[in-house]
Scaffold this active site. Sequence first.
Site, PDB file in Angstrom:
ATOM      1  N   CYS A  70       0.833  -1.206   0.000  1.00 59.28           N
ATOM      2  CA  CYS A  70       0.000   0.000   0.000  1.00 59.28           C
ATOM      3  C   CYS A  70       0.867   1.256   0.000  1.00 59.28           C
ATOM      4  CB  CYS A  70      -0.907  -0.024   1.233  1.00 59.28           C
ATOM      5  SG  CYS A  70      -1.877   1.465   1.473  1.00 59.28           S
ATOM      6  N   CYS A  99      -0.324   4.036   2.266  1.00 62.74           N
ATOM      7  CA  CYS A  99      -0.010   3.803   3.680  1.00 62.74           C
ATOM      8  C   CYS A  99       1.463   4.058   3.965  1.00 62.74           C
ATOM      9  CB  CYS A  99      -0.321   2.360   4.067  1.00 62.74           C
ATOM     10  SG  CYS A  99      -1.949   1.786   3.577  1.00 62.74           S
ATOM     11  N   ASP A 100       2.330   3.574   3.098  1.00 66.71           N
ATOM     12  CA  ASP A 100       3.747   3.467   3.473  1.00 66.71           C
ATOM     13  C   ASP A 100       4.703   4.318   2.635  1.00 66.71           C
ATOM     14  OD1 ASP A 100       3.020   1.616   5.394  1.00 66.71           O
ATOM     15  OD2 ASP A 100       3.246  -0.078   4.030  1.00 66.71           O
TER      16      ASP A 100
HETATM   17  P1  FAD Z   1      -9.499  -6.415   7.700  1.00 65.75           P
HETATM   18  O1  FAD Z   1      -8.690  -5.505   8.538  1.00 65.75           O
HETATM   19  O2  FAD Z   1      -8.798  -7.158   6.622  1.00 65.75           O
HETATM   20  O3  FAD Z   1     -10.203  -7.451   8.685  1.00 65.75           O
HETATM   21  C1  FAD Z   1     -10.938  -8.535   8.197  1.00 65.75           C
HETATM   22  C2  FAD Z   1     -11.364  -9.364   9.372  1.00 65.75           C
HETATM   23  O4  FAD Z   1     -12.267 -10.371   8.965  1.00 65.75           O
HETATM   24  C3  FAD Z   1     -10.230 -10.076  10.099  1.00 65.75           C
HETATM   25  O5  FAD Z   1     -10.411  -9.865  11.475  1.00 65.75           O
HETATM   26  C4  FAD Z   1     -10.461 -11.547   9.782  1.00 65.75           C
HETATM   27  O6  FAD Z   1     -10.046 -12.399  10.839  1.00 65.75           O
HETATM   28  C5  FAD Z   1     -11.960 -11.555   9.661  1.00 65.75           C
HETATM   29  N1  FAD Z   1     -12.519 -12.678   8.918  1.00 65.75           N
HETATM   30  C6  FAD Z   1     -12.343 -12.991   7.617  1.00 65.75           C
HETATM   31  N2  FAD Z   1     -13.039 -14.102   7.313  1.00 65.75           N
HETATM   32  C7  FAD Z   1     -13.668 -14.485   8.457  1.00 65.75           C
HETATM   33  C8  FAD Z   1     -14.528 -15.560   8.787  1.00 65.75           C
HETATM   34  N3  FAD Z   1     -14.902 -16.470   7.894  1.00 65.75           N
HETATM   35  N4  FAD Z   1     -14.988 -15.653  10.060  1.00 65.75           N
HETATM   36  C9  FAD Z   1     -14.630 -14.730  10.991  1.00 65.75           C
HETATM   37  N5  FAD Z   1     -13.821 -13.684  10.714  1.00 65.75           N
HETATM   38  C10 FAD Z   1     -13.352 -13.583   9.470  1.00 65.75           C
HETATM   39  N6  FAD Z   1      -4.477   1.282   6.064  1.00 65.75           N
HETATM   40  C11 FAD Z   1      -4.265   2.509   6.572  1.00 65.75           C
HETATM   41  O7  FAD Z   1      -5.214   3.301   6.672  1.00 65.75           O
HETATM   42  N7  FAD Z   1      -3.027   2.891   7.020  1.00 65.75           N
HETATM   43  C12 FAD Z   1      -1.950   2.054   6.984  1.00 65.75           C
HETATM   44  O8  FAD Z   1      -0.833   2.426   7.367  1.00 65.75           O
HETATM   45  C13 FAD Z   1      -2.152   0.742   6.457  1.00 65.75           C
HETATM   46  N8  FAD Z   1      -1.122  -0.130   6.397  1.00 65.75           N
HETATM   47  C14 FAD Z   1      -1.364  -1.405   5.955  1.00 65.75           C
HETATM   48  C15 FAD Z   1      -0.319  -2.333   5.979  1.00 65.75           C
HETATM   49  C16 FAD Z   1      -0.543  -3.636   5.563  1.00 65.75           C
HETATM   50  C17 FAD Z   1       0.604  -4.639   5.604  1.00 65.75           C
HETATM   51  C18 FAD Z   1      -1.830  -4.032   5.112  1.00 65.75           C
HETATM   52  C19 FAD Z   1      -2.086  -5.449   4.668  1.00 65.75           C
HETATM   53  C20 FAD Z   1      -2.858  -3.109   5.062  1.00 65.75           C
HETATM   54  C21 FAD Z   1      -2.641  -1.794   5.478  1.00 65.75           C
HETATM   55  N9  FAD Z   1      -3.665  -0.845   5.464  1.00 65.75           N
HETATM   56  C22 FAD Z   1      -3.449   0.402   5.993  1.00 65.75           C
HETATM   57  C23 FAD Z   1      -4.993  -1.169   4.927  1.00 65.75           C
HETATM   58  C24 FAD Z   1      -5.946  -1.518   6.090  1.00 65.75           C
HETATM   59  O9  FAD Z   1      -5.319  -2.476   6.922  1.00 65.75           O
HETATM   60  C25 FAD Z   1      -7.255  -2.069   5.549  1.00 65.75           C
HETATM   61  O10 FAD Z   1      -7.814  -1.132   4.644  1.00 65.75           O
HETATM   62  C26 FAD Z   1      -8.235  -2.319   6.687  1.00 65.75           C
HETATM   63  O11 FAD Z   1      -7.676  -3.167   7.669  1.00 65.75           O
HETATM   64  C27 FAD Z   1      -9.520  -2.948   6.174  1.00 65.75           C
HETATM   65  O12 FAD Z   1     -10.334  -3.193   7.274  1.00 65.75           O
HETATM   66  P2  FAD Z   1     -11.474  -4.312   7.253  1.00 65.75           P
HETATM   67  O13 FAD Z   1     -12.055  -4.277   8.610  1.00 65.75           O
HETATM   68  O14 FAD Z   1     -12.346  -4.118   6.097  1.00 65.75           O
HETATM   69  O15 FAD Z   1     -10.722  -5.697   6.997  1.00 65.75           O
END
Ligand code: FAD
Length: 312
Positions: free
Chosen positions: A137, A140-141
Amino acid sequence: MSGEVREVIVIGSGPAGYTAALYTARAELKPLVFGGAIFVGGSLTTTTEVENFPGFPDGIDGPDLMTNMRAQAERFGAEIVEDDIVSVDLAGEIKEVTDTAGTVHRAKAVIVATGSGYRKLGLPNEDALSGRGVSWCATCDGFFFRDRDIVVVGGGDTAMEEATFLTRFARSVTVVHRRSTLRASQVMQNRAFADDKISFAFDSEIAQIKETGGMLAGVVLRDVISGDTRDLDVTGLFIAIGHDPRTELFKGQLDLDEDGYLKVDSPSTRTNIPGVFAAGDVVDHTYRQAITAAASGCQAALDAERHLAALS
Ligand code: FAD
């Protein structure tokens, strides 16, 4: 089967899931949250410093941010279970979700916040170096890579956008693509080709990620035609080869778009099934940030609250 019919079940414990949990808990809906068996806290638990989540002027470690979000939701009564949901039956007025032990949990509303996964190169130390030179990303970085030499992997619009964005910070950006032509739209290609800081390594792939002291210390490129390898002296590797929304569970019940993301009745978080809402990266092709995921988690909670109020 668990006897109780809950008001709301949240699937996912990233910023979207925890924010939905916080809001529904504060609305006294006693949410039951399935946070995943091994991925509790979601994507941000795989990174180090997060500098763009408002409220933390000195930045905050990704795992700490997620621990805080969890504690805040729990403070108001959210019940968080560290388990996966393995099947769902969402069609009826009472929704059913089944955990890994086979227990069926029932609720009048379900919020889906299962996120999406970045596609990986499949190299051994790729995950270990996430946040230590390897990133998925640029938004992000990118800021951490001032005056550095960077490599971006991918040939689509996202890769061109990331490469172009990174030239604001980087000294040089090398785009590595397995084919001899890019998949990106012409306008994105033109922008990248016109940028003096960007060069291209076509018909090439990353053969090895080099590491020194727990940090990325360069990559080895392989020419996919000749098989020849060469070192590329970079301290940043951005992987932009796509992402896969975690929607397998919902196929055949919730409407998905052509890329597999959940479809919602935008700007609401309503899916095609009444009482089922979706938030975060599982819906979002475009923004994919912690703050936007959290925001849509809030929207889903408010949408669920209204749905429940109309039922009673
Ligand atoms: P996620 O955070 O992906 O969470 C999904 C959740 O669903 C997890 O808890 C998982 O366990 C759960 N899940 C999935 N399937 C199931 C199931 N069948 N049963 C139960 N639970 C399930 N964004 C920023 O704003 N700033 C940053 O600096 C940044 N850095 C990042 C660095 C990295 C390495 C990555 C990978 C992403 C980064 N992002 C950053 C992006 C950010 O992390 C995502 O946009 C954000 O986390 C999305 O949130 P979400 O809740 O939609 O999904």
